[in-house]
Every structure is written in structure tokens, then in C-alpha cells.
Design a protein around this motif. Structure first.
Motif, PDB file in Angstrom:
ATOM      1  N   UNK A 257       0.866  -1.182   0.000  1.00 59.40           N
ATOM      2  CA  UNK A 257       0.000   0.000   0.000  1.00 59.40           C
ATOM      3  C   UNK A 257       0.897   1.225   0.000  1.00 59.40           C
ATOM      4  N   UNK A 258       0.623   2.139  -0.941  1.00 59.71           N
ATOM      5  CA  UNK A 258       1.392   3.377  -1.015  1.00 59.71           C
ATOM      6  C   UNK A 258       0.448   4.529  -1.289  1.00 59.71           C
ATOM      7  N   UNK A 259       0.576   5.558  -0.507  1.00 62.24           N
ATOM      8  CA  UNK A 259      -0.122   6.822  -0.731  1.00 62.24           C
ATOM      9  C   UNK A 259       0.969   7.885  -0.698  1.00 62.24           C
ATOM     10  N   UNK A 260       1.302   8.445  -1.881  1.00 63.50           N
ATOM     11  CA  UNK A 260       2.425   9.369  -1.935  1.00 63.50           C
ATOM     12  C   UNK A 260       2.196  10.480  -2.942  1.00 63.50           C
ATOM     13  N   UNK A 261       3.015  11.513  -2.811  1.00 62.25           N
ATOM     14  CA  UNK A 261       3.050  12.629  -3.752  1.00 62.25           C
ATOM     15  C   UNK A 261       4.515  12.889  -4.049  1.00 62.25           C
ATOM     16  N   UNK A 262       4.883  12.855  -5.353  1.00 58.15           N
ATOM     17  CA  UNK A 262       6.287  13.034  -5.691  1.00 58.15           C
ATOM     18  C   UNK A 262       6.689  14.503  -5.662  1.00 58.15           C
ATOM     19  N   UNK A 263       7.949  14.765  -5.943  1.00 62.41           N
ATOM     20  CA  UNK A 263       8.487  16.127  -5.835  1.00 62.41           C
ATOM     21  C   UNK A 263       7.868  17.089  -6.845  1.00 62.41           C
ATOM     22  N   UNK A 264       7.222  16.575  -7.888  1.00 63.78           N
ATOM     23  CA  UNK A 264       6.561  17.427  -8.887  1.00 63.78           C
ATOM     24  C   UNK A 264       5.076  17.608  -8.598  1.00 63.78           C
ATOM     25  N   UNK A 265       4.590  17.015  -7.499  1.00 68.33           N
ATOM     26  CA  UNK A 265       3.192  17.152  -7.108  1.00 68.33           C
ATOM     27  C   UNK A 265       2.288  16.066  -7.662  1.00 68.33           C
ATOM     28  N   UNK A 266       2.849  15.041  -8.288  1.00 68.69           N
ATOM     29  CA  UNK A 266       2.062  13.953  -8.863  1.00 68.69           C
ATOM     30  C   UNK A 266       1.725  12.935  -7.765  1.00 68.69           C
ATOM     31  N   UNK A 267       0.421  12.678  -7.542  1.00 72.34           N
ATOM     32  CA  UNK A 267       0.036  11.717  -6.507  1.00 72.34           C
ATOM     33  C   UNK A 267       0.111  10.278  -7.016  1.00 72.34           C
ATOM     34  N   UNK A 268       0.270   9.354  -6.073  1.00 72.69           N
ATOM     35  CA  UNK A 268       0.291   7.940  -6.402  1.00 72.69           C
ATOM     36  C   UNK A 268      -0.472   7.191  -5.314  1.00 72.69           C
ATOM     37  N   UNK A 269      -1.348   6.304  -5.750  1.00 73.36           N
ATOM     38  CA  UNK A 269      -2.086   5.459  -4.826  1.00 73.36           C
ATOM     39  C   UNK A 269      -1.943   4.029  -5.312  1.00 73.36           C
ATOM     40  N   UNK A 270      -1.331   3.187  -4.495  1.00 74.33           N
ATOM     41  CA  UNK A 270      -1.153   1.779  -4.811  1.00 74.33           C
ATOM     42  C   UNK A 270      -1.910   0.978  -3.772  1.00 74.33           C
ATOM     43  N   UNK A 271      -2.890   0.201  -4.259  1.00 70.35           N
ATOM     44  CA  UNK A 271      -3.661  -0.669  -3.379  1.00 70.35           C
ATOM     45  C   UNK A 271      -3.653  -2.077  -3.964  1.00 70.35           C
ATOM     46  N   UNK A 272      -3.658  -3.099  -3.129  1.00 63.20           N
ATOM     47  CA  UNK A 272      -3.680  -4.458  -3.669  1.00 63.20           C
ATOM     48  C   UNK A 272      -5.037  -4.749  -4.316  1.00 63.20           C
ATOM     49  N   UNK A 273      -5.003  -5.640  -5.308  1.00 67.21           N
ATOM     50  CA  UNK A 273      -6.250  -6.079  -5.923  1.00 67.21           C
ATOM     51  C   UNK A 273      -7.016  -6.894  -4.892  1.00 67.21           C
ATOM     52  N   UNK A 274      -8.276  -6.555  -4.711  1.00 64.99           N
ATOM     53  CA  UNK A 274      -9.110  -7.281  -3.757  1.00 64.99           C
ATOM     54  C   UNK A 274      -9.976  -8.252  -4.550  1.00 64.99           C
ATOM     55  N   UNK A 275      -9.833  -9.529  -4.261  1.00 63.79           N
ATOM     56  CA  UNK A 275     -10.632 -10.552  -4.939  1.00 63.79           C
ATOM     57  C   UNK A 275     -11.563 -11.180  -3.932  1.00 63.79           C
ATOM     58  N   UNK A 276     -12.740 -11.589  -4.444  1.00 65.53           N
ATOM     59  CA  UNK A 276     -13.694 -12.210  -3.527  1.00 65.53           C
ATOM     60  C   UNK A 276     -13.992 -13.617  -3.922  1.00 65.53           C
TER      61      UNK A 276
END
Length: 187
Positions: A168-187
């Protein structure tokens, strides 16, 4: 009328002048500095509780009564529990152009939570972080699990699996670009 001199009065007068001069000097020129290369605070049973040290005399970690080799030789402070085992500390180290400053609280066998500042003046690389680790089975084997950090201008929250891989990653790089990484949730 002629007065008789009294040597005891002269001695008392000289003593009072010297004492007054000393008291004035110590009041005006206070120096409460103690200089040492290492200071250990111990219990009444001589068990270490706290050590302040330069890099040359910094104590190696003690876990379950056994001394282990430290990866670096910082200056700083080490905290010990009532059994004499290391339970945290503050460390300040520099190697070449890189400095690492950290405040760490330990599990019984590894780092638990830490705040650190890492800076390489040669490359300009820098990182400030709060890290939380899992407790490992063997000394020093804890797994890095959570990091709230700013590294080279990228600010983020990173959560890792038990192998230390970011899931899991919630980040903003030095240029202001956001990133959200979440695992695929399977049911």
C-alpha cells in the motif's frame, strides 16, 4: 596612644578577602561543564541503564545478556532495561558525506519504532522518516512494515507485507504527482 598589632586579626582579614574573592569569582564565572568521552549510568547492582558516548566508545547492543556487534559506530545515547538489555537510543553517525541521525525504541531483540534523518551531501539525497517494524525471531531480524517519510521530495505513507515489500502506497512526488497503490481485492 599606640595600638598593638594582632597577627590573628590580619590572618582573619586576609582569609575573608580571599573567601570573598573566591565567592565573587565562582558567582561571575560559573562553569558547570563536565567533559568525558563516555558516561554510564548504572543501577546499584552495576547493571547498565543509560550510556552517553562518543563514537569510539559507543557500547555494542546487549540482547538477552549477550553482546552483539553493532553495524555502525555512532555517538549518542543507549537506553537499557532493568536486565541490562538495550531497549532504544539516539545515534548520530557520519561516514564520508553521509549522515544518519536516529531515535529508536526497541523490542526485546530488534528495532521497533524509529525516527530517522538520512542525508548524503555528496549526492544531495535525503530522507526523513518514522518507521515501524515487526518483531523478528532472532536478534536484529525485525521486518520493516510501515513508513511515513519524505525521501528526495516524495512524501508518502508506505505499508509493507511481512517480507518487507510495499503493498500500500499513498504518496506525492516532488513534482506534485500523486500515487495510490492498493492491492487487488478478490472475492
Amino acid at each position: 596612644m599606640k595600638t598593638k598589632s594582632n597577627p590573628s586579626l590580619y590572618a582573619l582579614l586576609i582569609w575573608n578577602v580571599l573567601l570573598t574573592a573566591y565567592l565573587v569569582y565562582t558567582h561571575v564565572y560559573t562553569d558547570n561543564t563536565t567533559v568525558t568521552e563516555r558516561l554510564d549510568i548504572v543501577s546499584k547492582d552495576q547493571i547498565p541503564l543509560l550510556s552517553l558516548s562518543n563514537a569510539d566508545l559507543f557500547p555494542d547492543p546487549i540482547i538477552d545478556g549477550k553482546t552483539h556487534k553493532r553495524a555502525v559506530s555512532p555517538s549518542g545515547m543507549v537506553f537499557f532495561n532493568e536486565d541490562g538489555n538495550e531497549v532504544g537510543g539516539m545515534a548520530f553517525s557520519t561516514r564520508d558525506s553521509t549522515s544518519l541521525n536516529a531515535f529508536v525504541l526497541d523490542y526485546s531483540n530488534a528495532d521497533a519504532i524509529g525516527m530517522l534523518v538520512h542525508e548524503d551531501k555528496g549526492s544531495g539525497s535525503h530522507r526523513a522518516a518514522i518507521q515501524i517494524n515487526d518483531k523478528g525471531e532472532t536478534p536484529g531480524a525485525g521486518t520493516h512494515r510501515i513508513s511515513l517519510q519524505n525521501e528526495n521530495g516524495t512524501a508518502g505513507l508506505f505499508i509493507m507485507d511481512r517480507k518487507g515489500q510495499v503493498v500500500v502506497e499513498l504518496s506525492v512526488d516532488s513534482l506534485g504527482k500523486p500515487k495510490l497503490l492498493l492491492p487487488q481485492i478478490t472475492q
